[in-house]
Motif scaffolding. Structure first.
Motif, mmCIF file in Angstrom:
data_model
loop_
_atom_site.group_PDB
_atom_site.id
_atom_site.type_symbol
_atom_site.label_atom_id
_atom_site.label_comp_id
_atom_site.label_asym_id
_atom_site.label_seq_id
_atom_site.Cartn_x
_atom_site.Cartn_y
_atom_site.Cartn_z
ATOM 1 N N ARG A 1 0.828 -1.207 0.000
ATOM 2 C CA ARG A 1 0.000 0.000 0.000
ATOM 3 C C ARG A 1 0.868 1.265 0.000
ATOM 4 N NH1 ARG A 1 -4.974 -1.032 -0.327
ATOM 5 N NH2 ARG A 1 -5.904 -2.917 0.497
ATOM 6 N N ARG A 2 1.972 1.217 0.689
ATOM 7 C CA ARG A 2 2.863 2.386 0.724
ATOM 8 C C ARG A 2 3.411 2.672 -0.670
ATOM 9 N NH1 ARG A 2 8.582 3.126 3.644
ATOM 10 N NH2 ARG A 2 8.767 5.345 3.335
ATOM 11 N N TRP A 3 3.857 1.629 -1.374
ATOM 12 C CA TRP A 3 4.385 1.799 -2.731
ATOM 13 C C TRP A 3 3.297 2.327 -3.669
ATOM 14 C CZ3 TRP A 3 3.049 -0.685 -7.338
ATOM 15 C CH2 TRP A 3 3.903 -0.468 -8.417
ATOM 16 N N ALA A 4 2.129 1.693 -3.632
ATOM 17 C CA ALA A 4 1.028 2.102 -4.513
ATOM 18 C C ALA A 4 0.642 3.554 -4.246
ATOM 19 C CB ALA A 4 -0.175 1.181 -4.323
ATOM 20 N N ALA B 1 9.863 2.087 -4.568
ATOM 21 C CA ALA B 1 10.237 0.753 -4.088
ATOM 22 C C ALA B 1 11.526 0.796 -3.269
ATOM 23 C CB ALA B 1 10.382 -0.209 -5.267
ATOM 24 N N TYR B 2 12.467 1.644 -3.663
ATOM 25 C CA TYR B 2 13.716 1.757 -2.900
ATOM 26 C C TYR B 2 13.482 2.276 -1.492
ATOM 27 C CZ TYR B 2 16.877 0.674 -6.746
ATOM 28 O OH TYR B 2 17.551 0.041 -7.744
ATOM 29 N N ASP B 3 12.407 3.015 -1.298
ATOM 30 C CA ASP B 3 12.115 3.585 0.014
ATOM 31 C C ASP B 3 11.326 2.657 0.933
ATOM 32 O OD1 ASP B 3 13.454 5.875 -0.662
ATOM 33 O OD2 ASP B 3 11.645 6.981 -1.245
ATOM 34 N N LEU B 4 10.971 1.469 0.456
ATOM 35 C CA LEU B 4 10.181 0.549 1.276
ATOM 36 C C LEU B 4 11.025 -0.064 2.378
ATOM 37 C CD1 LEU B 4 8.092 -1.330 -1.453
ATOM 38 C CD2 LEU B 4 7.402 0.620 -0.030
ATOM 39 N N LEU C 1 7.986 -4.593 2.524
ATOM 40 C CA LEU C 1 8.375 -5.708 1.657
ATOM 41 C C LEU C 1 7.716 -7.007 2.111
ATOM 42 C CD1 LEU C 1 12.140 -4.830 1.173
ATOM 43 C CD2 LEU C 1 10.279 -4.519 -0.471
ATOM 44 N N THR C 2 7.579 -7.173 3.422
ATOM 45 C CA THR C 2 6.893 -8.353 3.946
ATOM 46 C C THR C 2 5.436 -8.366 3.506
ATOM 47 O OG1 THR C 2 8.389 -8.429 5.837
ATOM 48 C CG2 THR C 2 6.311 -9.609 6.063
ATOM 49 N N GLU C 3 4.804 -7.192 3.519
ATOM 50 C CA GLU C 3 3.432 -7.087 3.026
ATOM 51 C C GLU C 3 3.357 -7.533 1.560
ATOM 52 O OE1 GLU C 3 0.001 -3.633 2.451
ATOM 53 O OE2 GLU C 3 2.104 -3.022 2.617
ATOM 54 N N ALA C 4 4.298 -7.083 0.753
ATOM 55 C CA ALA C 4 4.329 -7.464 -0.663
ATOM 56 C C ALA C 4 4.625 -8.950 -0.833
ATOM 57 C CB ALA C 4 5.364 -6.628 -1.402
#
Length: 164
Positions: free
Chosen positions: A23-26, A49-52, A57-60
């Motif tokens: 959700r953060r990336w989107a 994506a680099y800022d995740l 990343l676990t969510e993804a």
């Protein structure tokens, strides 16, 4: 790009989450609209994506399917791949992800098994960096694919068609 830039927040969120289930990336990608061209969109997606963080990343990762073999692969290959996936998940606690864009189906098995075996030797921090890079590559390929499917300017992009 017009369709992407003009999409409703809900439609855009669903489209972006189908590329990377973060959700953060989107949200970051959506918040920077409008994009003048595909390269700008892909650059923004990579930057987001680099800022995740690891929790993002676990969510993804929780939504990622395991890479699969072509249907005509022999059963021993499926057994070997299942065992390799199990060993990876036992070591790192999440699914194995790899971007196979541009790879022919005949190369899939060897690449998957070699990558899992190689990455099993990584320490957890090293593997986190690899996972983050693979998720970025998957998201980018899926974004291009989604735009192509929608008939947008991605048809003229020089990147190979995504394929898992």
């Amino acid at each position: 790009m017009e369709h992407f830039n003009a999409a409703s927040e809900e439609d855009l969120e669903q489209a972006l989450l189908s590329c990377l289930r973060s959700r953060r990336w989107a949200g970051r990608v959506a918040d920077h609209r409008p994009y003048p061209d595909l390269d700008s969109l892909l650059a923004a997606a990579d930057e987001a994506a680099y800022d995740l963080g690891w929790s993002d990343l676990t969510e993804a990762l929780a939504a990622e399917p395991l890479p699969t073999l072509p249907p005509d692969s022999y059963s021993a290959a499926h057994t070997a791949l299942n065992a390799a996936h199990a060993a990876y998940e036992a070591r790192f606690g999440h699914v194995f992800v790899i971007c196979l864009d541009g790879l022919s189906p005949s190369e899939t098995l060897d690449r998957l098994l070699a990558a899992i075996r190689s990455r099993l030797t990584n320490d957890p921090e090293e593997e986190r960096a690899v996972v983050a890079d693979e998720l970025r590559r998957l998201a980018s390929g899926r974004l291009v694919s989604a735009l192509r499917a929608a008939g947008n300017c991605a048809n003229n992009h020089s990147a190979p068609a995504p394929g898992r």
